[in-house]
Design a protein around this motif. Sequence first.
Motif, mmCIF file in Angstrom:
data_model
loop_
_atom_site.group_PDB
_atom_site.id
_atom_site.type_symbol
_atom_site.label_atom_id
_atom_site.label_comp_id
_atom_site.label_asym_id
_atom_site.label_seq_id
_atom_site.Cartn_x
_atom_site.Cartn_y
_atom_site.Cartn_z
ATOM 1 N N TRP A 57 0.837 -1.208 0.000
ATOM 2 C CA TRP A 57 0.000 0.000 0.000
ATOM 3 C C TRP A 57 0.874 1.263 0.000
ATOM 4 N N THR A 75 0.819 3.873 -3.063
ATOM 5 C CA THR A 75 0.383 5.234 -2.754
ATOM 6 C C THR A 75 1.432 6.257 -3.166
ATOM 7 N N LYS A 121 0.520 7.718 -6.470
ATOM 8 C CA LYS A 121 -0.829 8.248 -6.661
ATOM 9 C C LYS A 121 -0.841 9.765 -6.575
ATOM 10 N N ARG A 140 -2.885 13.259 -5.383
ATOM 11 C CA ARG A 140 -3.591 13.550 -4.143
ATOM 12 C C ARG A 140 -5.061 13.163 -4.246
ATOM 13 N N VAL A 149 -5.472 9.433 -3.744
ATOM 14 C CA VAL A 149 -5.275 8.985 -2.362
ATOM 15 C C VAL A 149 -6.576 9.073 -1.574
ATOM 16 N N TYR A 150 -7.352 10.149 -1.801
ATOM 17 C CA TYR A 150 -8.558 10.398 -1.012
ATOM 18 C C TYR A 150 -9.839 9.989 -1.744
ATOM 19 N N ASN A 184 5.631 12.833 -6.931
ATOM 20 C CA ASN A 184 5.688 12.632 -5.478
ATOM 21 C C ASN A 184 7.133 12.488 -5.005
ATOM 22 N N ASN A 190 -0.914 15.506 2.144
ATOM 23 C CA ASN A 190 -0.656 14.930 0.827
ATOM 24 C C ASN A 190 0.220 13.698 1.025
ATOM 25 N N TRP A 191 -0.437 12.558 1.119
ATOM 26 C CA TRP A 191 0.266 11.349 1.490
ATOM 27 C C TRP A 191 1.179 10.818 0.392
ATOM 28 N N GLY A 192 1.009 11.269 -0.832
ATOM 29 C CA GLY A 192 1.876 10.797 -1.911
ATOM 30 C C GLY A 192 3.340 11.084 -1.645
#
Length: 287
Positions: free
Chosen positions: A40, A44, A47, A49, A52-53, A68, A250-252
Amino acid sequence: MLALDRHDSAAHARRQRLIRIAGYTAMLAALAIIVLPLLWIALTSFKTRGEVYTQPVTWWPGSLYLDNYADATSLIPFWTFLRNSLLITTILGTLKFALGILTAYALVFLRFPGKTLVFVTVIAALMVPNQITVISNYALVAELGWRNTFQGIIIPLAGVAFGTFLMRNHFLSIPAEIIEAARMDGSGHAMLLWRVILPASRPTMVAFALITLVNEWNEYLWPFLIADDYRVAPIPVGLTFLQNNEGLTNWGPVMAGTILAAIPILIVFIILQKQMIKGLTSGAVKG
């Protein structure tokens, strides 16, 4: 009687088959628990943003969004954090490795007053979580003026209770005949350790080194408390600066930074794993 024996054999075969199926099922479940979060994170990191959401959650990115990785190295001083982690891990790993081996050797092969008390203290240190000593260590480091310094991060983490316990137990397993033969040949403590003990302890030493390096590379709480800025902060602390506390993170880039941070220790793991296998196959002692 023959029919009864065949029935018992068939029942035994079924039990063995069920045991194997249960074993493989448990192994696959454990593998899934370990691998799926890593998968994961890796997916991710590619990906956008929005992906991701998105709801419902999608595993696979629509395309490989490489920005990213560029953001992870440009939004924060990533390479400075990486340099700090390499420096801290190298110094701490070397200190713990040397102190662990020397302390374990002293506990096994030297006679001195209070040796039992020292070993009991080592065992007690293993039972005390590091978080309990954070407040006292922080007060001492602040009093010494070591906040936001490398020595303030490194010295309080240099305890080697686990390594001492691990190496001591291994040294006790070395045949006494080998030690006596080395001493009869005139080996002193330095020669005994360097020429006899360490070559016979290669697999355990590699395991000790690997566990130590991984733990120090991932150390977060203490450096987070001591480091005020990027000058001495390691990469686990640096990655927190990628999170946006004012809104949605922004988890990317965070995941991309995590992947980049894991690469050096993964390389070390692969190198030490090869050495461990070599030690296990060639380090046997022949009588």
